[in-house]
Design a protein around this motif. Structure first.
Motif, PDB file in Angstrom:
ATOM      1  N   LEU A 205     -10.381  -5.157   6.739  1.00 24.26           N
ATOM      2  CA  LEU A 205      -9.057  -5.286   7.357  1.00 24.26           C
ATOM      3  C   LEU A 205      -7.936  -5.396   6.328  1.00 24.26           C
ATOM      4  O   LEU A 205      -7.963  -6.260   5.448  1.00 24.26           O
ATOM      5  CB  LEU A 205      -9.047  -6.520   8.263  1.00 24.26           C
ATOM      6  N   ASP A 206      -6.942  -4.520   6.476  1.00 22.61           N
ATOM      7  CA  ASP A 206      -5.673  -4.656   5.756  1.00 22.61           C
ATOM      8  C   ASP A 206      -4.654  -5.254   6.718  1.00 22.61           C
ATOM      9  O   ASP A 206      -4.541  -4.802   7.864  1.00 22.61           O
ATOM     10  CB  ASP A 206      -5.171  -3.296   5.263  1.00 22.61           C
ATOM     11  N   VAL A 207      -3.923  -6.261   6.257  1.00 23.21           N
ATOM     12  CA  VAL A 207      -2.928  -6.944   7.090  1.00 23.21           C
ATOM     13  C   VAL A 207      -1.572  -6.845   6.408  1.00 23.21           C
ATOM     14  O   VAL A 207      -1.434  -7.210   5.232  1.00 23.21           O
ATOM     15  CB  VAL A 207      -3.293  -8.423   7.302  1.00 23.21           C
ATOM     16  N   ILE A 208      -0.577  -6.364   7.144  1.00 25.79           N
ATOM     17  CA  ILE A 208       0.785  -6.239   6.614  1.00 25.79           C
ATOM     18  C   ILE A 208       1.720  -7.106   7.442  1.00 25.79           C
ATOM     19  O   ILE A 208       1.798  -6.968   8.667  1.00 25.79           O
ATOM     20  CB  ILE A 208       1.255  -4.773   6.634  1.00 25.79           C
ATOM     21  N   ASP A 209       2.441  -8.010   6.755  1.00 25.84           N
ATOM     22  CA  ASP A 209       3.405  -8.870   7.439  1.00 25.84           C
ATOM     23  C   ASP A 209       4.390  -9.377   6.383  1.00 25.84           C
ATOM     24  O   ASP A 209       3.969  -9.914   5.353  1.00 25.84           O
ATOM     25  CB  ASP A 209       2.702 -10.058   8.107  1.00 25.84           C
ATOM     26  N   PRO A 210       5.703  -9.219   6.615  1.00 26.14           N
ATOM     27  CA  PRO A 210       6.675  -9.695   5.621  1.00 26.14           C
ATOM     28  C   PRO A 210       6.633 -11.210   5.431  1.00 26.14           C
ATOM     29  O   PRO A 210       6.994 -11.722   4.364  1.00 26.14           O
ATOM     30  CB  PRO A 210       8.022  -9.251   6.198  1.00 26.14           C
ATOM     31  N   LEU A 211       6.160 -11.956   6.445  1.00 24.43           N
ATOM     32  CA  LEU A 211       6.112 -13.416   6.337  1.00 24.43           C
ATOM     33  C   LEU A 211       5.054 -13.895   5.349  1.00 24.43           C
ATOM     34  O   LEU A 211       5.062 -15.059   4.937  1.00 24.43           O
ATOM     35  CB  LEU A 211       5.836 -14.032   7.715  1.00 24.43           C
ATOM     36  N   LEU A 212       4.171 -13.009   4.937  1.00 25.28           N
ATOM     37  CA  LEU A 212       3.152 -13.383   3.956  1.00 25.28           C
ATOM     38  C   LEU A 212       3.739 -13.624   2.569  1.00 25.28           C
ATOM     39  O   LEU A 212       3.043 -14.107   1.678  1.00 25.28           O
ATOM     40  CB  LEU A 212       2.058 -12.310   3.893  1.00 25.28           C
TER      41      LEU A 212
ATOM     42  N   SER B 214       2.094  -8.549   1.790  1.00 22.57           N
ATOM     43  CA  SER B 214       3.447  -8.848   2.224  1.00 22.57           C
ATOM     44  C   SER B 214       4.281  -7.575   2.215  1.00 22.57           C
ATOM     45  O   SER B 214       4.274  -6.820   1.244  1.00 22.57           O
ATOM     46  CB  SER B 214       4.081  -9.885   1.291  1.00 22.57           C
ATOM     47  N   GLY B 215       4.987  -7.315   3.317  1.00 19.53           N
ATOM     48  CA  GLY B 215       5.843  -6.134   3.347  1.00 19.53           C
ATOM     49  C   GLY B 215       6.184  -5.730   4.764  1.00 19.53           C
ATOM     50  O   GLY B 215       5.694  -6.308   5.734  1.00 19.53           O
ATOM     51  N   TYR B 216       7.046  -4.737   4.858  1.00 19.01           N
ATOM     52  CA  TYR B 216       7.520  -4.249   6.146  1.00 19.01           C
ATOM     53  C   TYR B 216       6.883  -2.904   6.462  1.00 19.01           C
ATOM     54  O   TYR B 216       6.755  -2.044   5.593  1.00 19.01           O
ATOM     55  CB  TYR B 216       9.044  -4.100   6.141  1.00 19.01           C
ATOM     56  N   SER B 217       6.507  -2.755   7.731  1.00 20.34           N
ATOM     57  CA  SER B 217       6.073  -1.440   8.218  1.00 20.34           C
ATOM     58  C   SER B 217       7.336  -0.682   8.686  1.00 20.34           C
ATOM     59  O   SER B 217       8.265  -1.314   9.182  1.00 20.34           O
ATOM     60  CB  SER B 217       5.105  -1.632   9.377  1.00 20.34           C
TER      61      SER B 217
ATOM     62  N   GLU C  53       2.829   3.231   4.436  1.00 18.46           N
ATOM     63  CA  GLU C  53       2.831   4.447   3.615  1.00 18.46           C
ATOM     64  C   GLU C  53       2.380   4.134   2.185  1.00 18.46           C
ATOM     65  O   GLU C  53       1.538   4.834   1.607  1.00 18.46           O
ATOM     66  CB  GLU C  53       4.250   5.042   3.582  1.00 18.46           C
ATOM     67  N   GLU C  54       2.928   3.075   1.636  1.00 21.10           N
ATOM     68  CA  GLU C  54       2.623   2.695   0.261  1.00 21.10           C
ATOM     69  C   GLU C  54       1.147   2.332   0.099  1.00 21.10           C
ATOM     70  O   GLU C  54       0.483   2.747  -0.855  1.00 21.10           O
ATOM     71  CB  GLU C  54       3.505   1.504  -0.135  1.00 21.10           C
ATOM     72  N   LEU C  55       0.635   1.561   1.063  1.00 21.55           N
ATOM     73  CA  LEU C  55      -0.758   1.124   0.989  1.00 21.55           C
ATOM     74  C   LEU C  55      -1.714   2.308   1.148  1.00 21.55           C
ATOM     75  O   LEU C  55      -2.726   2.408   0.435  1.00 21.55           O
ATOM     76  CB  LEU C  55      -1.022   0.087   2.085  1.00 21.55           C
ATOM     77  N   ALA C  56      -1.396   3.203   2.055  1.00 16.77           N
ATOM     78  CA  ALA C  56      -2.241   4.377   2.262  1.00 16.77           C
ATOM     79  C   ALA C  56      -2.303   5.241   1.009  1.00 16.77           C
ATOM     80  O   ALA C  56      -3.366   5.747   0.638  1.00 16.77           O
ATOM     81  CB  ALA C  56      -1.721   5.187   3.441  1.00 16.77           C
ATOM     82  N   GLU C  57      -1.157   5.393   0.343  1.00 16.19           N
ATOM     83  CA  GLU C  57      -1.118   6.199  -0.879  1.00 16.19           C
ATOM     84  C   GLU C  57      -1.822   5.483  -2.029  1.00 16.19           C
ATOM     85  O   GLU C  57      -2.614   6.080  -2.768  1.00 16.19           O
ATOM     86  CB  GLU C  57       0.333   6.490  -1.266  1.00 16.19           C
ATOM     87  N   GLN C  58      -1.580   4.195  -2.151  1.00 20.21           N
ATOM     88  CA  GLN C  58      -2.162   3.414  -3.240  1.00 20.21           C
ATOM     89  C   GLN C  58      -3.686   3.355  -3.149  1.00 20.21           C
ATOM     90  O   GLN C  58      -4.392   3.498  -4.158  1.00 20.21           O
ATOM     91  CB  GLN C  58      -1.591   2.000  -3.200  1.00 20.21           C
ATOM     92  N   LEU C  59      -4.202   3.157  -1.932  1.00 23.06           N
ATOM     93  CA  LEU C  59      -5.650   2.994  -1.748  1.00 23.06           C
ATOM     94  C   LEU C  59      -6.330   4.267  -1.265  1.00 23.06           C
ATOM     95  O   LEU C  59      -7.537   4.261  -1.034  1.00 23.06           O
ATOM     96  CB  LEU C  59      -5.919   1.867  -0.743  1.00 23.06           C
ATOM     97  N   GLN C  60      -5.549   5.361  -1.129  1.00 23.94           N
ATOM     98  CA  GLN C  60      -6.084   6.598  -0.553  1.00 23.94           C
ATOM     99  C   GLN C  60      -6.796   6.278   0.757  1.00 23.94           C
ATOM    100  O   GLN C  60      -7.957   6.602   0.974  1.00 23.94           O
ATOM    101  CB  GLN C  60      -7.030   7.280  -1.542  1.00 23.94           C
ATOM    102  N   ARG C  61      -6.060   5.629   1.642  1.00 28.76           N
ATOM    103  CA  ARG C  61      -6.631   4.998   2.823  1.00 28.76           C
ATOM    104  C   ARG C  61      -6.283   5.733   4.116  1.00 28.76           C
ATOM    105  O   ARG C  61      -5.163   6.189   4.308  1.00 28.76           O
ATOM    106  CB  ARG C  61      -6.108   3.559   2.924  1.00 28.76           C
ATOM    107  N   LYS C  62      -7.279   5.827   4.984  1.00 28.04           N
ATOM    108  CA  LYS C  62      -7.067   6.089   6.398  1.00 28.04           C
ATOM    109  C   LYS C  62      -7.765   4.978   7.158  1.00 28.04           C
ATOM    110  O   LYS C  62      -8.693   4.358   6.645  1.00 28.04           O
ATOM    111  CB  LYS C  62      -7.607   7.465   6.805  1.00 28.04           C
TER     112      LYS C  62
END
Length: 482
Positions: free
Chosen positions: A110-117, A143-146, A151-160
């Motif tokens: 699991l990847d979790v994205i939330d600016p409050l982190l 930590s971050g905004y969707s 986009e950044e995480l998908a590119e960084q980790l080559q993730r789907k």
């Protein structure tokens, strides 16, 4: 999973005013959230909070005005994520981690994205809860905004990702943008869940996916969840709490609501309550057995039912009860087992790298004398004339009974070990009727069972279209190939 902190329980042990739909596996990670309390919904002035739905509204006592997903909603998350075990999942918006914990407990990455982190106290609280649940190592807290961070995480980790939960900002255009970016990085077989569809802005995301050709449906829960899916995956089935006076907001009137018929709802609940002391199967797999076997009867597929690995007999008796109530023709349920405990495993039979005999479920375990178990529950359900116990090793009994069994309309393979599973398929697969269903119980748990199923595929030159039930169970239709 930290078993001391996360309980796998029966729904009868849930707090008052909690509800979980029949057919869903139930867990209780409450000990991992020491600041979680039940609060009165009237303290919130958010216009889309459903004050008239009297399910427990859980909050963190440090911030009482923002709620968690309800118990029922958390279990839609958990049971859906079970279908994606060992695959990649993404959550947008986690608050204090209650939803993330349920998703991670299903065994996804699991990847979790939330600016409050980016707030140290919230990050530490979420991490502590996930650590207590034994899942922190499988969760990537970001930590971050969707959608930018997605986009950044998908590119960084080559993730789907295969499974998504969208519960970020509810103000337009955020839900729509979240849906667009999730679709961009979704695998071919994928499912996206939304929370808080009571809010009209949130439904824009579900509308978008529907217009893009995804299948869509609504879960009638405290705050209403929505699901979109595509490919070889099916959403969990859900029945709204029959004690509530449910309604749909105007902006959701065009959506189908997941809801079992009253007859199915009551019938399944009654059966499960009766057989519970006589089965080790989780409710999700029992519900799958119920649905598949009932459909066989209603479709009038010819043949008998066979269960290989009956142990105490609860699931065999359930199949017998379905035959008795729904079958249009006479059928028998052949319940095959040693009834004297598990046979010897081989070196292939391991779970999480641990040999079967070192797990507490090795040779000799699960002994279940016929008169005290399968015979007794068959009498309770009045199906002793339908359920036929077949005692002995599969390798010895199945060749002898193959002719008497005849055509098989439904096969439940619960052999655990490699050799047992191979014995089941080598002896019975040719008897299975075209389009009949086969449920395999231990595909996700025991390496030997999984290897046996795929070895048999190779022997037959076939590739089955497997449908996930939960973390371990799968089912497929004979003749429905990839």
């Amino acid at each position: 999973m930290n078993k001391e902190m996360v309980e796998i329980i029966s729904r009868e042990l849930l707090p008052a005013e909690d509800y979980v739909s029949p057919g869903l596996e139930v867990i209780k990670p409450d000990k991992c959230f020491p600041n979680m309390i039940v609060e009165d919904t009237t303290i919130s002035n958010w216009p889309y909070l459903r004050h008239d739905i009297s399910h427990n509204w859980y909050v963190d006592k440090r911030h009482k005005y923002i709620g968690f997903v309800s118990r029922d909603e958390a279990h839609i998350l958990y049971n859906t994520a079970l279908k994606f075990r060992d695959k990649k999942a993404l959550e947008i918006g986690c608050w204090y981690g209650w939803s993330a914990c349920h998703i991670a407990l299903a065994g996804v990455e699991l990847d979790v994205i939330d600016p409050l982190l980016d707030q140290a106290d919230i990050y530490e609280s979420v991490a502590n809860s996930l650590r207590d649940a034994g899942v922190l190592e499988t969760v990537n807290l970001v930590s971050g905004y969707s959608p930018q961070k997605v986009e950044e995480l998908a590119e960084q980790l080559q993730r789907k990702w295969s499974f998504f939960f969208i519960d970020g900002s509810h103000d337009a255009p955020c839900p729509l943008n979240d849906a667009i970016v999730c679709e961009k990085f979704a695998e071919n077989d994928a499912l996206i869940l939304f929370h808080d569809l009571t809010c009209p802005d949130v439904v824009q995301g579900l509308d978008y996916l529907k217009n893009q050709g995804w299948n869509t449906m609504i879960y009638q829960t405290m705050q209403i969840m929505g699901v979109a899916w595509r490919g070889n995956i099916q959403p969990v089935q859900h029945h709204p709490d029959p004690q509530m006076d449910w309604y749909l907001p105007e902006h959701l009137q065009d959506y189908q609501v997941s809801q079992l018929s009253t007859d199915v709802f009551n019938d399944f609940q009654e059966l499960v309550n009766t057989i519970q002391p006589y089965t080790l199967l989780g409710e999700a797999r029992l519900f799958s057995l119920y649905n598949l076997a009932r459909k066989v009867c209603l479709d009038d597929i010819p043949g008998n039912f066979v269960e290989c690995g009956s142990c105490q007999g609860g699931s065999a008796a359930l199949l017998g009860a379905i035959v008795k109530k729904y079958s249009r023709r006479p059928r028998l349920v052949y319940a095959c087992d040693t009834f004297e405990g598990m046979p010897d495993p081989t070196e292939i039979d391991i779970h999480n790298g641990i040999p079967a005999n070192d797990t507490g479920f090795g040779v000799g375990t699960l002994k279940a004398p016929i008169t005290e178990n399968i015979q007794k529950i068959s009498q309770i359900l009045n199906v002793e004339d339908i359920v036929i116990p077949v005692k002995g090793l599969f390798a010895e009994t199945l060749p002898k009974y193959k002719s008497a069994i005849g055509t098989i309309a439904f096969l439940h393979a619960d052999g655990d070990w490699y050799e047992s599973t191979m014995d089941i398929f080598n002896n019975l697969y040719d008897n299975v009727a075209p389009n009949a269903s086969i449920q395999v119980d231990d595909y996700g748990h025991w390496d030997g069972c999984r290897k046996a199923l795929h070895d048999f595929e190779r022997l037959r030159g076939e590739q089955f279209t497997l449908n996930r039930i939960d973390y371990t169970g799968v089912w497929f239709k004979k003749g429905e190939l990839i």
